[in-house]
Design an enzyme around this catalytic site. Sequence first.
Site, PDB file in Angstrom:
ATOM      1  N   ASP A 121      43.619  76.893   8.325  1.00  0.00           N
ATOM      2  CA  ASP A 121      42.558  77.881   8.113  1.00  0.00           C
ATOM      3  C   ASP A 121      42.405  78.071   6.605  1.00  0.00           C
ATOM      4  OD1 ASP A 121      41.141  80.241   7.711  1.00  0.00           O
ATOM      5  OD2 ASP A 121      42.297  81.397   9.181  1.00  0.00           O
ATOM      6  N   ASP A 181      32.253  80.284   7.552  1.00  0.00           N
ATOM      7  CA  ASP A 181      31.521  81.364   6.867  1.00  0.00           C
ATOM      8  C   ASP A 181      31.981  82.728   7.408  1.00  0.00           C
ATOM      9  OD1 ASP A 181      29.645  82.490   5.203  1.00  0.00           O
ATOM     10  OD2 ASP A 181      27.884  81.743   6.268  1.00  0.00           O
TER      11      ASP A 181
END
Length: 186
Positions: free
Chosen positions: A17, A41
């Site tokens: 991540d 996003d």
Amino acid sequence: MQWTSPSGQTVALREGDITRVAADAIVNAANSALAGGGGVDGAIHRAGGPEIMRELDRIRSEIGQCPAGGAVATGAGNLPAKYVFHAVGPVYRDGRHGEPELLASCYRTCLELAESRGVETISFPAISTGVYGYPLDRAAAIALREVMRYFAPPDRRVRTAIFVLFGRRAYDAFAAALKELAPGRV
Ligand code: AR6
């Protein structure tokens, strides 16, 4: 997996991540409206906090939209970084509508933003390969080629580019592309 240029700059691949990986600049896969969204996003705005969107509101009031192939810089809020570069990737149709050039331009623009800000470490997601539908293997080859090309001159301030790939499939696609671009050197 990683590749090191003759003058010591590094391209590294990691699975994970991107909001959890410290870097001087983190690249976001944004949209032309700079309005936030899902995927990476959404994760960046959630982890970074509302200050990033406030800055984007200001930028939007000055420039309107950011075209595909471009990128704008904000601070990084609560993320482990100094900057976020919001890059707008192309929506993939069939690869014959300028998508490869626009995708390459995203990476180049972010590297130029990094260079002008004295960024040494920059992290990238696989821009356009989620909602925007770019086939992973093709996007990987374009992304890696562009960064490796950028690292060809020995005097770059940017020293390390980390591709943070979400899931095994994305990691494997980038690993295969890196092996093909730098056979025997990764
Ligand atoms: N860290 C790293 N990579 C991630 C993460 C994460 N936390 N989350 C997703 N990815 P996408 P796009 C990967 O859809 O295709 C948004 O709504 C994901 O698996 O985030 O450029 C924007 O607002 C994929 O490989 O971006 C735009 O409207 C890659 O990030 C639109 O999506 C990109 O997937 C942009 O679409």
